[in-house]
Motif scaffolding. Structure first.
Motif, PDB file in Angstrom:
ATOM      1  N   CYS A 103       0.862  -1.190   0.000  1.00 31.77           N
ATOM      2  CA  CYS A 103       0.000   0.000   0.000  1.00 31.77           C
ATOM      3  C   CYS A 103       0.893   1.233   0.000  1.00 31.77           C
ATOM      4  CB  CYS A 103      -0.921  -0.024   1.213  1.00 31.77           C
ATOM      5  SG  CYS A 103      -0.026  -0.173   2.781  1.00 31.77           S
ATOM      6  N   ASN A 143     -14.690  -3.046   1.419  1.00 29.81           N
ATOM      7  CA  ASN A 143     -13.629  -2.421   0.626  1.00 29.81           C
ATOM      8  C   ASN A 143     -12.256  -2.625   1.254  1.00 29.81           C
ATOM      9  OD1 ASN A 143     -15.216  -1.475  -1.457  1.00 29.81           O
ATOM     10  ND2 ASN A 143     -15.642   0.485  -0.481  1.00 29.81           N
ATOM     11  N   LYS A 147      -8.343  -2.153   0.287  1.00 33.11           N
ATOM     12  CA  LYS A 147      -7.735  -0.922   0.789  1.00 33.11           C
ATOM     13  C   LYS A 147      -7.107  -1.129   2.166  1.00 33.11           C
ATOM     14  CE  LYS A 147     -10.359   2.763  -1.477  1.00 33.11           C
ATOM     15  NZ  LYS A 147     -11.202   3.964  -1.227  1.00 33.11           N
ATOM     16  N   ASN A 152      -5.464   4.067   3.927  1.00 35.20           N
ATOM     17  CA  ASN A 152      -6.700   4.161   3.157  1.00 35.20           C
ATOM     18  C   ASN A 152      -6.456   4.172   1.648  1.00 35.20           C
ATOM     19  OD1 ASN A 152      -9.545   4.162   3.282  1.00 35.20           O
ATOM     20  ND2 ASN A 152      -9.621   6.352   2.826  1.00 35.20           N
ATOM     21  N   GLN A 153      -5.337   3.614   1.202  1.00 32.58           N
ATOM     22  CA  GLN A 153      -5.038   3.519  -0.219  1.00 32.58           C
ATOM     23  C   GLN A 153      -5.129   2.057  -0.666  1.00 32.58           C
ATOM     24  OE1 GLN A 153      -4.946   6.259  -1.758  1.00 32.58           O
ATOM     25  NE2 GLN A 153      -4.761   7.535   0.072  1.00 32.58           N
ATOM     26  N   CYS A 154      -5.377   1.860  -1.943  1.00 37.17           N
ATOM     27  CA  CYS A 154      -5.563   0.506  -2.472  1.00 37.17           C
ATOM     28  C   CYS A 154      -4.259  -0.297  -2.429  1.00 37.17           C
ATOM     29  CB  CYS A 154      -6.066   0.569  -3.911  1.00 37.17           C
ATOM     30  SG  CYS A 154      -7.758   1.166  -4.073  1.00 37.17           S
TER      31      CYS A 154
END
Length: 404
Positions: A103, A143, A147, A152-154
């Motif tokens: 990430c 999600n 994530k 909070n990023q993919c």
């Protein structure tokens, strides 16, 4: 249904295809089933597959373990000497797997076992189901299969792929129409595409589309469930792109975009997401004249709907810049404006998403190419102007020499 082909001859299977009565391995017909039992080694594996939860669960568990091993190996240098932020151990106590990080986290943050990440999301989703927190809360928690809960990023790369299989193996045993199982198909299909298996993802999504149409019935276009079908069609179009079927992708994406637009209006997030996909296909298939105004119109709407740092907003700017750069009739002002936007995109990828994010390198490369193209065109204009000026001076000189 991941096992979409006959175990004996690899022919595509209908959802009503026959299966082994003990382990649920599926076949296109009785002859293939008998042949696989006698000659294909199924006789020796049948009990083992049944013990593993049946054909789908056995297959999912096997693919998951393979994907985790790859992810751990690729992350070994980045995670050396660190511990999982969830269980605080270097080696997982049960699976004995190593650590990963895929990430935007940096330093010691974001390092974990895939099993710990999967168990964390599973618990969150179960809480949402048991407490009837509603679809919005469940979707937000689901999600987390894609994530990081810290940055909070993919996730990307091998870690994203491993979590796709983790999600599928978690829900594969549920009924075919279960919403969690259908969502797991989407997560796994996305991870297959990103891992280079577009053919496998297409088979999965085609099955998923057939499932959605059977589940919602013939009048699905008149219901809110239309979104479920359109979402799978978006995934299928993505597979078409990866397989080089660009015309099919554009036609399908035009259809999806128009249906979303008619339903939600021009500023809805689903409309903008479908618009981004269509714009990318237009650029990929060299329809630059159509892509430039279309994407330019979407960018300010995306900034309002998603924010300046959202992936969709950044990708719209990136693909608009590519269209401007490659279109032979783009003006210098268009190119300068596109370069200014690309500079912001590269800065955001560097500061927000981290140095290892795959899109950062792509954006940096596009910015370098765009600057080079603009520099060459500006230099050519200077040369042309100088040549015209010199030619004008020669003409004036000739006129003076001929004067009486």
């Amino acid at each position: 249904m991941i096992l979409t082909t006959c175990a004996a001859c690899a022919a595509p299977l209908a959802h009503t295809a026959p299966q082994c009565g003990r382990c649920q391995t599926r076949y296109c017909g009785r002859p293939c089933q008998v042949k696989h039992w006698n000659e294909g080694g199924h006789k020796a594996l049948c009990k083992k597959i049944k013990k593993g939860g049946g054909a789908e669960q056995y297959h999912a568990d096997k693919k998951y373990k393979e994907a985790v091993a790859v992810a751990v190996e690729k992350c070994a240098d980045d995670t050396k000497g660190q511990t999982c932020y969830i269980c605080t151990q270097a080696v997982h106590w049960k699976t004995k797997e190593g650590l990963v990080r895929g990430c935007a986290c940096r330093g010691t943050s974001g390092v974990a076992h895939v099993s710990c990440l999967a168990e964390q999301v599973k618990i969150l989703c179960e809480e949402a189901e048991e407490n009837n927190l509603g679809d919005k809360a469940w979707n937000e928690r689901s999600n987390r299969w894609q994530k990081c809960s810290l940055c909070n990023q993919c996730y990307h790369g091998a870690v994203h792929h491993a979590l796709g299989w983790a999600c599928w193996k978690t829900y594969v045993g549920r009924p075919e129409i279960d919403s969690s199982r259908r969502t797991a198909m989407c997560h796994l299909g996305d991870s297959l595409i990103r891992n280079g298996d577009a053919k496998g993802a297409l088979a999965l999504f085609e099955y998923h589309l057939n499932l959605e149409r059977r589940y919602h019935g013939p009048n699905f276009e008149e219901r809110s469930s239309q979104d479920d079908v359109l979402s799978v069609e978006e995934d299928i179009a993505y597979c078409y792109v990866e397989l080089g079927r660009h015309e099919d992708a554009i036609n399908l994406r035009r259809s999806v975009y128009r249906k979303y637009l008619a339903k939600y209006g021009p500023t809805h997030r689903k409309v903008l997401g479908a618009g981004l996909d269509l714009g990318r296909s237009l650029v990929d298939d060299y329809f630059f004249e159509d892509a430039k105004p279309f994407l330019l119109d979407l960018i300010p709407k995306a900034k309002i709907a998603f924010g300046n740092e959202h992936q969709n907003t950044l990708l719209m700017i990136l693909y608009h810049a590519i269209a401007v750069q490659k279109h032979c009739e783009s003006s210098l002002d268009e190119q300068r404006e596109a370069i200014a936007r690309l500079e912001d995109v590269c800065r955001i990828y560097r500061q927000v998403y981290g140095a290892d994010h795959p899109m950062r390198g792509i954006a940096d490369g596009r910015l370098k190419d765009a600057r080079k193209r603009l520099s060459l065109q500006e230099a050519r204009l200077v040369e042309d102007a100088s040549e015209k000026l010199a030619q004008g001076l020669r003409i004036d000189g000739d006129d003076e020499s001929e004067a009486p």
